[in-house]
Design a protein around this motif. Structure first.
Motif, PDB file in Angstrom:
ATOM      1  N   ALA A 138       0.819  -1.218   0.000  1.00 34.22           N
ATOM      2  CA  ALA A 138       0.000   0.000   0.000  1.00 34.22           C
ATOM      3  C   ALA A 138       0.848   1.261   0.000  1.00 34.22           C
ATOM      4  CB  ALA A 138      -0.929  -0.011   1.211  1.00 34.22           C
ATOM      5  N   GLN A 139       1.983   1.224   0.711  1.00 34.71           N
ATOM      6  CA  GLN A 139       2.783   2.436   0.870  1.00 34.71           C
ATOM      7  C   GLN A 139       4.127   2.391   0.175  1.00 34.71           C
ATOM      8  OE1 GLN A 139       1.424   5.069   2.341  1.00 34.71           O
ATOM      9  NE2 GLN A 139      -0.417   3.873   2.820  1.00 34.71           N
ATOM     10  N   ASP A 140       4.594   1.210  -0.201  1.00 39.47           N
ATOM     11  CA  ASP A 140       5.971   1.111  -0.682  1.00 39.47           C
ATOM     12  C   ASP A 140       6.172  -0.197  -1.433  1.00 39.47           C
ATOM     13  OD1 ASP A 140       5.918  -0.802   1.326  1.00 39.47           O
ATOM     14  OD2 ASP A 140       7.352   0.184   2.634  1.00 39.47           O
ATOM     15  N   ASN A 141       7.374  -0.391  -1.938  1.00 43.92           N
ATOM     16  CA  ASN A 141       7.849  -1.706  -2.358  1.00 43.92           C
ATOM     17  C   ASN A 141       8.651  -2.304  -1.216  1.00 43.92           C
ATOM     18  OD1 ASN A 141       7.077  -1.997  -5.274  1.00 43.92           O
ATOM     19  ND2 ASN A 141       8.234  -0.083  -5.431  1.00 43.92           N
ATOM     20  N   ARG A 142       8.569  -3.634  -1.066  1.00 45.90           N
ATOM     21  CA  ARG A 142       9.234  -4.266   0.071  1.00 45.90           C
ATOM     22  C   ARG A 142       9.648  -5.685  -0.278  1.00 45.90           C
ATOM     23  NH1 ARG A 142       4.772  -4.030   4.633  1.00 45.90           N
ATOM     24  NH2 ARG A 142       5.264  -1.830   4.268  1.00 45.90           N
ATOM     25  N   ILE A 143      10.498  -6.232   0.560  1.00 42.95           N
ATOM     26  CA  ILE A 143      10.967  -7.613   0.414  1.00 42.95           C
ATOM     27  C   ILE A 143      10.528  -8.393   1.634  1.00 42.95           C
ATOM     28  CG2 ILE A 143      12.973  -9.109   0.100  1.00 42.95           C
ATOM     29  CD1 ILE A 143      14.447  -6.663  -1.078  1.00 42.95           C
ATOM     30  N   ILE A 157      11.434  -8.129   5.577  1.00 39.41           N
ATOM     31  CA  ILE A 157      12.841  -7.974   5.948  1.00 39.41           C
ATOM     32  C   ILE A 157      13.439  -6.664   5.453  1.00 39.41           C
ATOM     33  CG2 ILE A 157      13.196 -10.476   6.023  1.00 39.41           C
ATOM     34  CD1 ILE A 157      14.855 -10.068   3.377  1.00 39.41           C
ATOM     35  N   PHE A 158      12.788  -6.007   4.477  1.00 41.61           N
ATOM     36  CA  PHE A 158      13.270  -4.699   3.998  1.00 41.61           C
ATOM     37  C   PHE A 158      12.095  -3.975   3.377  1.00 41.61           C
ATOM     38  CE2 PHE A 158      15.429  -1.519   1.494  1.00 41.61           C
ATOM     39  CZ  PHE A 158      16.581  -1.231   2.221  1.00 41.61           C
ATOM     40  N   ASP A 159      11.893  -2.712   3.774  1.00 38.69           N
ATOM     41  CA  ASP A 159      10.793  -1.934   3.215  1.00 38.69           C
ATOM     42  C   ASP A 159      11.255  -0.503   2.986  1.00 38.69           C
ATOM     43  OD1 ASP A 159      10.871  -0.936   5.804  1.00 38.69           O
ATOM     44  OD2 ASP A 159       8.875  -1.620   6.361  1.00 38.69           O
ATOM     45  N   GLY A 160      10.315   0.361   2.629  1.00 39.84           N
ATOM     46  CA  GLY A 160      10.655   1.760   2.417  1.00 39.84           C
ATOM     47  C   GLY A 160      11.194   2.078   1.043  1.00 39.84           C
ATOM     48  N   ILE A 161      11.026   1.164   0.067  1.00 37.26           N
ATOM     49  CA  ILE A 161      11.412   1.435  -1.314  1.00 37.26           C
ATOM     50  C   ILE A 161      10.225   2.120  -1.978  1.00 37.26           C
ATOM     51  CG2 ILE A 161      12.239   0.442  -3.477  1.00 37.26           C
ATOM     52  CD1 ILE A 161      13.058  -2.074  -1.804  1.00 37.26           C
ATOM     53  N   ALA A 162      10.392   3.361  -2.418  1.00 35.19           N
ATOM     54  CA  ALA A 162       9.267   4.127  -2.959  1.00 35.19           C
ATOM     55  C   ALA A 162       8.622   3.400  -4.135  1.00 35.19           C
ATOM     56  CB  ALA A 162       9.727   5.514  -3.373  1.00 35.19           C
ATOM     57  N   LYS A 163       7.289   3.503  -4.226  1.00 33.24           N
ATOM     58  CA  LYS A 163       6.519   2.858  -5.283  1.00 33.24           C
ATOM     59  C   LYS A 163       5.930   3.899  -6.209  1.00 33.24           C
ATOM     60  CE  LYS A 163       2.022   2.064  -4.295  1.00 33.24           C
ATOM     61  NZ  LYS A 163       0.824   1.393  -3.742  1.00 33.24           N
ATOM     62  N   ALA A 164       5.508   3.452  -7.389  1.00 32.83           N
ATOM     63  CA  ALA A 164       4.826   4.313  -8.360  1.00 32.83           C
ATOM     64  C   ALA A 164       4.095   3.412  -9.335  1.00 32.83           C
ATOM     65  CB  ALA A 164       5.820   5.213  -9.085  1.00 32.83           C
ATOM     66  N   GLY A 165       3.414   4.015 -10.308  1.00 25.43           N
ATOM     67  CA  GLY A 165       2.760   3.220 -11.327  1.00 25.43           C
ATOM     68  C   GLY A 165       3.746   2.504 -12.225  1.00 25.43           C
ATOM     69  N   ASN A 166       4.978   3.008 -12.277  1.00 21.44           N
ATOM     70  CA  ASN A 166       6.032   2.335 -13.037  1.00 21.44           C
ATOM     71  C   ASN A 166       7.369   2.523 -12.320  1.00 21.44           C
ATOM     72  OD1 ASN A 166       6.533   5.035 -13.528  1.00 21.44           O
ATOM     73  ND2 ASN A 166       6.182   4.932 -15.724  1.00 21.44           N
ATOM     74  N   HIS A 167       8.389   1.886 -12.870  1.00 14.91           N
ATOM     75  CA  HIS A 167       9.760   1.977 -12.339  1.00 14.91           C
ATOM     76  C   HIS A 167       9.851   1.491 -10.894  1.00 14.91           C
ATOM     77  CE1 HIS A 167      10.711   5.431 -15.416  1.00 14.91           C
ATOM     78  NE2 HIS A 167      10.083   4.387 -15.964  1.00 14.91           N
ATOM     79  N   ASN A 168       9.267   0.325 -10.638  1.00 17.49           N
ATOM     80  CA  ASN A 168       9.328  -0.271  -9.302  1.00 17.49           C
ATOM     81  C   ASN A 168      10.483  -1.252  -9.140  1.00 17.49           C
ATOM     82  OD1 ASN A 168       6.865   0.741  -7.806  1.00 17.49           O
ATOM     83  ND2 ASN A 168       5.906  -0.014  -9.677  1.00 17.49           N
ATOM     84  N   GLY A 169      11.276  -1.472 -10.193  1.00 19.67           N
ATOM     85  CA  GLY A 169      12.309  -2.499 -10.088  1.00 19.67           C
ATOM     86  C   GLY A 169      11.660  -3.844  -9.831  1.00 19.67           C
ATOM     87  N   GLY A 170      12.241  -4.618  -8.922  1.00 20.48           N
ATOM     88  CA  GLY A 170      11.573  -5.834  -8.479  1.00 20.48           C
ATOM     89  C   GLY A 170      12.353  -7.114  -8.580  1.00 20.48           C
ATOM     90  N   ARG A 171      13.473  -7.136  -9.302  1.00 16.58           N
ATOM     91  CA  ARG A 171      14.209  -8.397  -9.436  1.00 16.58           C
ATOM     92  C   ARG A 171      15.063  -8.622  -8.198  1.00 16.58           C
ATOM     93  NH1 ARG A 171      12.449 -11.853 -13.080  1.00 16.58           N
ATOM     94  NH2 ARG A 171      12.423 -10.149 -14.618  1.00 16.58           N
ATOM     95  N   ILE A 172      15.002  -9.815  -7.632  1.00 12.86           N
ATOM     96  CA  ILE A 172      15.863 -10.197  -6.512  1.00 12.86           C
ATOM     97  C   ILE A 172      16.544 -11.524  -6.838  1.00 12.86           C
ATOM     98  CG2 ILE A 172      14.615  -8.943  -4.704  1.00 12.86           C
ATOM     99  CD1 ILE A 172      13.190 -11.528  -3.962  1.00 12.86           C
ATOM    100  N   ALA A 173      17.742 -11.698  -6.308  1.00 10.49           N
ATOM    101  CA  ALA A 173      18.496 -12.932  -6.551  1.00 10.49           C
ATOM    102  C   ALA A 173      19.589 -13.045  -5.507  1.00 10.49           C
ATOM    103  CB  ALA A 173      19.111 -12.934  -7.946  1.00 10.49           C
ATOM    104  N   PHE A 174      19.872 -14.272  -5.117  1.00 11.15           N
ATOM    105  CA  PHE A 174      21.016 -14.512  -4.237  1.00 11.15           C
ATOM    106  C   PHE A 174      22.272 -14.621  -5.078  1.00 11.15           C
ATOM    107  CE2 PHE A 174      17.824 -15.584  -1.110  1.00 11.15           C
ATOM    108  CZ  PHE A 174      18.413 -15.118   0.068  1.00 11.15           C
ATOM    109  N   GLY A 175      23.296 -13.900  -4.665  1.00  8.35           N
ATOM    110  CA  GLY A 175      24.580 -13.977  -5.341  1.00  8.35           C
ATOM    111  C   GLY A 175      25.370 -15.172  -4.877  1.00  8.35           C
ATOM    112  N   PRO A 176      26.485 -15.454  -5.540  1.00  5.01           N
ATOM    113  CA  PRO A 176      27.341 -16.568  -5.138  1.00  5.01           C
ATOM    114  C   PRO A 176      28.000 -16.363  -3.787  1.00  5.01           C
ATOM    115  CG  PRO A 176      28.317 -15.326  -6.934  1.00  5.01           C
ATOM    116  CD  PRO A 176      26.927 -14.829  -6.803  1.00  5.01           C
ATOM    117  N   ASP A 177      27.907 -15.152  -3.245  1.00  5.04           N
ATOM    118  CA  ASP A 177      28.416 -14.878  -1.894  1.00  5.04           C
ATOM    119  C   ASP A 177      27.367 -15.138  -0.823  1.00  5.04           C
ATOM    120  OD1 ASP A 177      26.726 -12.810  -2.542  1.00  5.04           O
ATOM    121  OD2 ASP A 177      28.153 -11.196  -2.138  1.00  5.04           O
ATOM    122  N   GLY A 178      26.177 -15.590  -1.211  1.00  6.36           N
ATOM    123  CA  GLY A 178      25.123 -15.878  -0.243  1.00  6.36           C
ATOM    124  C   GLY A 178      24.330 -14.667   0.184  1.00  6.36           C
ATOM    125  N   MET A 179      24.609 -13.494  -0.388  1.00  4.35           N
ATOM    126  CA  MET A 179      23.872 -12.284  -0.052  1.00  4.35           C
ATOM    127  C   MET A 179      22.712 -12.089  -1.037  1.00  4.35           C
ATOM    128  SD  MET A 179      25.373 -11.091   2.662  1.00  4.35           S
ATOM    129  CE  MET A 179      25.855 -12.745   3.180  1.00  4.35           C
TER     130      MET A 179
END
Length: 370
Positions: A138-143, A157-179
């Motif tokens: 409702a208020q943001d993009n979050r994980i 676990i993470f919130d406060g990423i500004a949202k809009a009708g577009n340009h929300n990003g959204g791709r997540i992936a674990f790297g080979p470092d485990g992060m």
């Protein structure tokens, strides 16, 4: 526990933003491709498939009748989890079986380009059973993270990423470092991409609990790189180098090789020509040929799914011109991932209001390893 983005030390970060020279606008530069990440947090090399997918073979249709499929991630047993952007459903998908709904993520507000977006499976899934999702609330993009066995509500676990009708990003992936890495958009507020106190227009690097990862360019900050418009794809090669796809504005879409602390120029520059202040993209396309979304790497080739361009790009990371596959054949292509068996999975996105529907849309297609 929910985490708000930490304030970033601007002076310290500015000292880290070393610019890079110009590179070719349409094909990766071998010299640039050979450059290794500079941070002490650079990931180790993952075990990735090296056999190229057979794109000349007829694909296997894994699933049909999907509603704006977006995120796709594989469980250790080779089955896939798929996110539907507008319904907020998570489906279990596998060849030879009907998709099975395993969860509807609560609190998702699907509007415009927002909704249930990226998925990622914990690298320690067999022990911790965590699945991660990026979504528009409702208020943001979050994980959030959750378990498929129904063990309680998803944990933010993470919130406060500004949202809009577009340009929300959204791709997540674990790297080979485990992060956990997350690509965010500028939420149609271009200044956020250069704002070192904002998580928008960035690639974030987090611990599995959602805290800023140790070894980030600035201690206590989640920001790994900045100056992005709308990051849509994340992929690592066998040498541990991170690459990302990004929507341009009016002229050029991009593939970038991501260095810790680097500034990729938006909104000051689109495409190449940023001079010493910003890092140039590895590859660019006119926007009508790409709108690059998901990305996956097999050997030294990066596969990039094109939405507006309605094609799958094969980008040779060692240099040479990218090659287009399936132009117009399947319509808009959203996500591409490599399965544990080396097959390439590809999702269409013709039900998102911008595509021409074909029989069976939206679909998941599987191309076996060659």
């Amino acid at each position: 526990m929910s985490h708000r983005p930490k304030v970033i030390a601007g002076v310290a970060l500015a000292a880290l933003l070393a610019g890079c020279g110009e590179q070719a606008a349409t094909a990766p530069s071998p010299a640039a491709s050979a450059a290794a990440p500079t941070s002490s947090a650079a990931p180790s090399a993952p075990a990735t498939p090296v056999a190229a997918p057979d794109l000349e073979a007829d694909p296997e249709t894994v699933a049909t009748g999907l509603d704006v499929p977006w995120g796709l991630a594989f469980l250790p047993d080779g089955t896939a989890l798929l996110a539907e952007r507008d319904t907020a459903r998570v489906l279990r998908v596998r060849p030879g079986a009907r998709p099975e709904q395993v969860l509807t993520v609560p609190g998702v507000e699907a509007r415009g380009e927002g909704g249930l977006l990226g998925l990622a499976v914990s690298p320690g899934y067999e022990q911790d059973r965590w699945v991660y999702a990026y979504y528009t609330a409702a208020q943001d993009n979050r994980i959030v993270r959750f378990r498929l066995d129904g063990g309680g509500a998803p944990e933010v676990i993470f919130d406060g990423i500004a949202k809009a009708g577009n340009h929300n990003g959204g791709r997540i992936a674990f790297g080979p470092d485990g992060m956990l890495y997350a690509g965010t958009g500028d939420a149609a507020r271009t200044a956020t991409s250069q704002d070192r106190d904002s998580p928008n227009g960035k690639i974030l690097r987090l611990t599995p609990d959602g805290d800023p990862a140790p070894g980030n360019p600035v201690a206590g900050s989640p920001v790994y790189s900045l100056g992005h418009r709308n990051v849509q794809g994340l992929a690592w090669d066998a040498r541990g180098r991170l690459f990302a796809t990004e929507f341009g504005q009016n002229r050029l879409d991009e593939v970038n090789q991501i260095d810790p602390g680097a500034n990729y120029g938006w909104p000051e520059v689109e495409g190449t020509g940023g001079g010493s202040d910003y890092k140039d993209p590895l590859v660019t396309w006119p926007t009508d040929q790409a709108s690059p979304s998901g990305a996956a790497i097999v050997g030294d080739t990066m596969y990039v799914a094109g939405l507006r361009g309605e094609r799958l790009w094969a980008v040779p990371l060692g240099g040479g011109a990218p090659r287009a596959h399936f132009t117009g054949e399947y319509g808009r292509l959203r996500t591409v991932e490599v399965a544990p068996d080396g097959a390439l999975w590809l999702t269409t996105s013709n039900t998102d209001g911008r595509g021409d529907l074909r029989e069976g849309d939206d679909r998941v297609l599987r191309f076996p390893a060659g």
